[in-house]
Every structure is written in C-alpha cells, then in structure tokens.
Design a protein around this motif. Structure first.
Motif, mmCIF file in Angstrom:
data_model
loop_
_atom_site.group_PDB
_atom_site.id
_atom_site.type_symbol
_atom_site.label_atom_id
_atom_site.label_comp_id
_atom_site.label_asym_id
_atom_site.label_seq_id
_atom_site.Cartn_x
_atom_site.Cartn_y
_atom_site.Cartn_z
ATOM 1 N N PRO A 47 0.817 -1.137 -0.122
ATOM 2 C CA PRO A 47 -0.006 -0.085 -0.237
ATOM 3 C C PRO A 47 0.815 1.153 0.045
ATOM 4 C CG PRO A 47 -0.882 -1.729 1.486
ATOM 5 C CD PRO A 47 0.472 -2.186 1.188
ATOM 6 N N ARG A 48 1.889 0.980 0.688
ATOM 7 C CA ARG A 48 2.794 2.550 0.825
ATOM 8 C C ARG A 48 3.374 2.819 -0.618
ATOM 9 N NH1 ARG A 48 6.152 1.547 6.209
ATOM 10 N NH2 ARG A 48 4.827 2.152 7.571
ATOM 11 N N ARG A 49 3.941 1.817 -1.339
ATOM 12 C CA ARG A 49 4.181 1.972 -2.485
ATOM 13 C C ARG A 49 3.418 2.352 -3.604
ATOM 14 N NH1 ARG A 49 8.179 -1.963 -6.069
ATOM 15 N NH2 ARG A 49 8.599 -0.817 -7.609
ATOM 16 N N ALA A 50 2.168 1.512 -3.667
ATOM 17 C CA ALA A 50 1.117 2.177 -4.352
ATOM 18 C C ALA A 50 0.481 3.621 -4.073
ATOM 19 C CB ALA A 50 -0.328 1.249 -4.331
ATOM 20 N N PHE A 51 0.594 4.100 -2.740
ATOM 21 C CA PHE A 51 0.156 5.340 -2.593
ATOM 22 C C PHE A 51 1.271 6.379 -3.210
ATOM 23 C CE2 PHE A 51 0.892 9.139 -0.044
ATOM 24 C CZ PHE A 51 -0.093 9.841 0.251
ATOM 25 N N ALA A 52 2.545 6.074 -3.093
ATOM 26 C CA ALA A 52 3.378 6.856 -3.604
ATOM 27 C C ALA A 52 3.533 6.806 -5.053
ATOM 28 C CB ALA A 52 4.987 6.282 -2.924
ATOM 29 N N THR A 53 3.226 5.981 -5.835
ATOM 30 C CA THR A 53 3.086 5.774 -7.162
ATOM 31 C C THR A 53 1.985 6.438 -7.796
ATOM 32 O OG1 THR A 53 4.265 3.291 -7.529
ATOM 33 C CG2 THR A 53 2.896 4.186 -9.299
ATOM 34 N N GLY A 54 1.033 6.354 -7.008
ATOM 35 C CA GLY A 54 -0.462 7.120 -7.468
ATOM 36 C C GLY A 54 -0.112 8.716 -7.213
#
Length: 186
Positions: A84-91
C-alpha cells in the motif's frame, strides 16, 4: 484509471485504495502548484513542459516494466508486487509527473474565477472539488477491479492481465510523447 483497476485486480482493494489516496494527494498538489504559477510556466516554457512530459512517459514505461515483470512465470500471485505505501507513492507520482493535470487547472480555473488569476484559496477549493469527484470515480474503478481479484487467483489469468496492463501503460507513455506530434510548443 486502468492502472488503478489493474492494481486492485491483481493486488487487491487495499493497494487500490492506497493508490487512490496517492492520486488524490497528487491532484491536490497539481491545483496548488497551478495556483503558484507552475501551469502558466508550463504553458510558456516548452523545455519544462517537455521535461515533465518525458518524466511522465518514463514513469509509465517503468510501471509497464514492473507489471510485465510481475507477470513472470513462477511468481506467486499472492505476493503483491507493491504494498500500500508504494501504491500510494506511485499514485501521487503519476499525477505530479502529468503535465496535462497542471494545464487542466490553467484551462478550467478561469471558468470558476470569472477570468481572474487563480489565487491560492480558489485553487485549493477547486482542487478539493476535483479531488473529491476524482476520488469517487477512482474508488468505483478500484471496487470494480477488486471484484476480479479472486478470479485472478489463477496464475495464468494474473499473468495475462498484468501483461495487458503493461501494454496499456506503454500506450499511455506513447500518448505522453506523441500527443503533441502535430503541434509544436514554443
């Protein structure tokens, strides 16, 4: 939106919702940076526009490579490619590297400010409205993608969907680069 649907489908709704939050933060930043003059600067500085456009295209190519790698045979479908952290940053990064998101505020804002320059307060209100609408739409996209998550328990299906999204991401990268082929900026 295809990335959000694919993320939720292959990695589950939690990763999709985290990405939606990142997208929302990126959209809010777009509105504030537009009010501070970045959108106007992008409109008048073709080198900056192109640098941002190339960075956005590079980001989409990177997402395509990650999706393709995640489709490699033998990879466990239950092991998420990104948390989720990486998905947040990518978004968030996807929106920060999208020059068209900044120009949106430059084009749309005058309709709401009666032609006046977009001040910070108005930009924040406009950005919050935009974020609210986009977030609702994105959450529906994530929910739809998440419905396919169980169906993608089959590694062959997961591989096929990841590769399909990799191709879509390459198409988006190409559109960033080719969108202005018929036009010369500056």
């Amino acid at each position: 939106m295809a990335w959000l649907a694919g993320l939720a489908a292959t990695e589950g709704p939690r990763a999709g919702r985290a990405a939606v939050a990142g997208v929302g933060l990126g959209l809010l930043a777009n509105g504030i940076l537009a009010a501070l003059g970045l959108a106007a600067l992008l409109e008048t500085a073709p080198q900056l526009w192109n640098a941002l456009r190339y960075a956005g295209a590079a980001m989409m190519v990177w997402l395509a490579i990650e999706a393709w790698r995640g489709s490699a045979a033998g990879q466990e479908p239950a092991a998420p490619a990104q948390g989720p952290r990486r998905a947040f940053a990518t978004g968030a990064l996807i929106n920060l590297l999208n020059p068209k998101a900044y120009i949106f505020f430059l084009v749309v804002a005058p309709e709401f400010t009666r032609g006046a320059r977009l001040d910070l307060r108005s930009a924040i209100v406009l950005a919050l409205v935009s974020v609210a609408i986009a977030t609702l739409i994105h959450l529906v996209v994530v929910a739809a993608g998440a419905r396919a998550h169980d169906w993608l328990g089959d590694p062959r299906r997961t591989r096929t969907v990841r590769r399909l999204f990799a191709v879509v991401m390459l198409g988006v990268a190409f559109s960033f680069l080719a969108g202005d082929l018929g036009q010369t900026r500056g």
